[in-house]
Design an enzyme around this catalytic site. Structure first.
Site, PDB file in Angstrom:
ATOM      1  N   ASP A  17       0.853  -1.196   0.000  1.00  0.00           N
ATOM      2  CA  ASP A  17       0.000   0.000   0.000  1.00  0.00           C
ATOM      3  C   ASP A  17       0.879   1.232   0.000  1.00  0.00           C
ATOM      4  O   ASP A  17       1.817   1.304   0.777  1.00  0.00           O
ATOM      5  CB  ASP A  17      -0.812   0.059   1.300  1.00  0.00           C
ATOM      6  CG  ASP A  17      -1.995  -0.855   1.271  1.00  0.00           C
ATOM      7  OD1 ASP A  17      -2.168  -1.526   0.247  1.00  0.00           O
ATOM      8  OD2 ASP A  17      -2.724  -0.898   2.272  1.00  0.00           O
ATOM      9  N   SER A 253       5.165   3.946  10.628  1.00  0.00           N
ATOM     10  CA  SER A 253       5.283   2.746   9.806  1.00  0.00           C
ATOM     11  C   SER A 253       3.909   2.119   9.629  1.00  0.00           C
ATOM     12  O   SER A 253       3.017   2.289  10.454  1.00  0.00           O
ATOM     13  CB  SER A 253       6.224   1.746  10.458  1.00  0.00           C
ATOM     14  OG  SER A 253       5.561   1.155  11.563  1.00  0.00           O
ATOM     15  N   LYS A 254       3.781   1.389   8.517  1.00  0.00           N
ATOM     16  CA  LYS A 254       2.486   0.803   8.194  1.00  0.00           C
ATOM     17  C   LYS A 254       2.091  -0.268   9.210  1.00  0.00           C
ATOM     18  O   LYS A 254       0.928  -0.560   9.399  1.00  0.00           O
ATOM     19  CB  LYS A 254       2.529   0.216   6.782  1.00  0.00           C
ATOM     20  CG  LYS A 254       2.558   1.299   5.711  1.00  0.00           C
ATOM     21  CD  LYS A 254       2.343   0.734   4.330  1.00  0.00           C
ATOM     22  CE  LYS A 254       3.639   0.684   3.573  1.00  0.00           C
ATOM     23  NZ  LYS A 254       3.510   0.145   2.224  1.00  0.00           N
ATOM     24  N   ARG A 255       3.097  -0.861   9.864  1.00  0.00           N
ATOM     25  CA  ARG A 255       2.801  -1.890  10.850  1.00  0.00           C
ATOM     26  C   ARG A 255       2.150  -1.276  12.082  1.00  0.00           C
ATOM     27  O   ARG A 255       1.243  -1.832  12.665  1.00  0.00           O
ATOM     28  CB  ARG A 255       4.091  -2.601  11.271  1.00  0.00           C
ATOM     29  CG  ARG A 255       4.177  -4.020  10.755  1.00  0.00           C
ATOM     30  CD  ARG A 255       5.480  -4.688  11.169  1.00  0.00           C
ATOM     31  NE  ARG A 255       6.633  -3.818  11.071  1.00  0.00           N
ATOM     32  CZ  ARG A 255       7.289  -3.321  12.124  1.00  0.00           C
ATOM     33  NH1 ARG A 255       6.897  -3.606  13.339  1.00  0.00           N
ATOM     34  NH2 ARG A 255       8.344  -2.556  11.956  1.00  0.00           N
TER      35      ARG A 255
END
Ligand code: GLU
Length: 503
Positions: A17, A253-255
């Protein structure tokens, strides 16, 4: 000599993404490119095949288009420097590698991953600086094969000299210096260049004049400048944007943070123009008005017109979601009603409030409701629960537990009085274009106040809770009397009677 036309680029890697950082970088690159009458290039850096995700590139296009951060050249639209995908430019890199090998600025490295791993562990054990130990430097293939830990397919490394220049000028930070780099791999065993080589070759080949990228690349810049020098090329100017941070100061961060994904903002109903304004404010001060006051709400055009590198704040900005929500609300309130209504539609469809193809009648009602809620929501997604009661059959409306438990003992009395009063209001002419009807918010309010507040002596603050619960099913709803007007007499009374009967 005239200065060359500024050419800037954003170079995302399609690894999932799209990251909010891609929009943030694009915005600052684009602002300067537009101000200078330059060009903005989108280049896809897809040389990391292990992390490549096929659908990611299209998502980058879609999300940047959604934000209005559009490019003049790129893989989808082409341009004079095509191709704009690194995987399609492999032939471009090879001659540069040959030149570096010939001049001795690069060398083949045959070390296996296992040997490199052992080397690193040894260095760490001995508390030595980590970095390639140059076992392969100066060895022929045959000589190297004798030494063990040998791989048949070599990589190519650049040879970093002792006197490498570690500091450089940054447009935002002034003089910056980075730690001594080790002999970086520039060509991988699979024949793909690494980021370091590809970025230098492409920025040169594409005549990029300003490299504007994230702070995390500062330590790579001396390597890049070294490659420019070894290849006899003129380097571009550099600007390293401050990294976006979570509230706890860690890198976004995407996490850890859903807001790291650009698609998240679309899904949640943020307006692209609000997000662009917000991203600008992360690293840029508010606009200064002539009278010395600050203005945080501004358009991309204003930002671009006044853009100045020296004003970019190099300190990592905190991604303040409360501020974004506020700003989004400001932009929502500024939308022209028809535009606002149109932007609500996909969210209402997603929530099952309306079909993808609403009737004219439904659209008309939606516009009326939209007007009631425009000042009451922070995101477009928040509209769905407020709008839903207006598109439900009366017998489908459930009064929420929350609303029910907030009802006072006198709820039945209030509902009876309201039903009695509203029955008296005629709805003749209601919904007929150009005609006035008694069934309107002003009359409804006046009559209800008179029977409940004055008649029953209940304070206005407590008087209307039961009516709100009956009409909307919720404790919090759009303005009550206007809601009743929109619902019409029949629906309103049916809903009041249903709640009354259930008490
Ligand atoms: N592909 C790199 C990234 O995704 C680009 C860095 C640069 O702009 O040089 O961050």
């Amino acid at each position: 000599m005239n200065a060359p036309t500024p050419r800037l680029r954003v170079a995302p890697s399609p690894t999932g993404d799209p990251h909010v950082g891609t929009a943030y970088m694009s915005l600052f690159n684009l602002a300067y490119a537009r101000q200078q009458g330059g060009r903005f290039v989108l280049r896809i850096e897809d040389t990391d095949r292990a992390r490549f995700r096929a659908d990611s590139e299209q998502q980058v296009f879609d999300t940047l288009h959604w934000l209005g951060l559009t490019w003049d050249e790129g893989p989808d639209i082409g341009g004079p420097y095509a191709p704009y995908r690194q995987s399609e430019r492999l032939d471009t890199y090879r001659p540069y590698v040959e030149r570096l090998l010939e001049s001795g600025d690069a060398y083949y490295c045959y070390c296996t991953p296992e040997r490199l791993q052992e080397m690193r562990e040894r260095q760490q054990r001995l508390k030595q600086p980590t970095g390639y130990d140059r076992l392969c430097l100066g060895q022929t293939r045959e000589e190297r094969a004798e030494l063990g830990g040998f791989s048949e397919t070599p990589v190519v490394r650049m040879r970093v000299p002792e006197d490498v220049e570690l500091s450089f000028e940054d447009l935002i930070r002034g003089e910056v210096s980075a730690p001594f780099p080790d002999d970086q791999v520039i060509l991988k065993a699979d024949g793909f260049p690494t980021y370091h080589l590809a970025v230098v070759v492409d920025d040169h080949e594409m005549d990029i004049t300003h490299v504007v990228r994230g702070e995390e690349w500062i330590s790579s810049t001396p390597k890049h400048l070294l490659l420019y020098k070894m290849l006899g090329l003129t380097p571009p100017k550099f600007a390293h944007m401050p990294l976006l941070r979570n509230e706890d100061k860690s890198k976004i961060s995407k996490r850890k943070n859903p807001a790291a994904r650009l698609t998240w903002f679309q899904e949640e109903g943020y307006l692209p123009e609000a997000l662009v304004n917000f991203l600008a404010l992360l690293a840029y001060p508010p606009m200064q008005e002539a009278d010395g006051t600050d203005r945080e709400v501004f358009t991309f055009g204003e930002f671009s017109d006044r853009f100045d590198w020296s004003k970019v704040n190099p300190v990592g900005p905190i991604f303040d979601m409360k501020k974004l929500l506020w700003l989004n609300g400001v932009y929502i309130r500024e939308l022209e009603l028809g535009d606002f209504t149109a932007r609500l539609l996909p969210f209402l469809e997603e929530a099952g409030v309306l079909s993808g193809n609403p009737s004219l009648g439904e659209l008309g009602r939606l516009k009326d409701v939209a007007e009631l809620i425009q000042t009451r929501i922070g995101t477009l997604k928040e509209a769905a629960p407020l709008v839903a009661p207006f598109f439900m059959a009366d017998d489908e409306l459930e009064v929420s537990d929350d609303a029910r438990s907030s009802l006072a003992d006198n709820a039945a009395e209030v509902l009876d009085a309201a039903i009695g009063a509203l029955e008296q209001i005629s709805d003749e002419g209601y919904g007929v274009l150009g005609s006035e009807s008694d069934w309107n918010a002003g009359r409804i309010e006046a009559d209800l106040r008179s029977v409940i507040v004055e008649g029953l002596g209940i304070k206005a603050r407590f008087a209307f809770g039961p009516l709100r619960a009956a009409v909307s099913g919720a404790r919090i709803s759009p303005p009550l009397f206007e809601s009743m007007e929109i619902l019409g007499k029949h629906s309103t009374l049916t809903r009041l009677r249903r709640l009354r009967a259930s008490l």
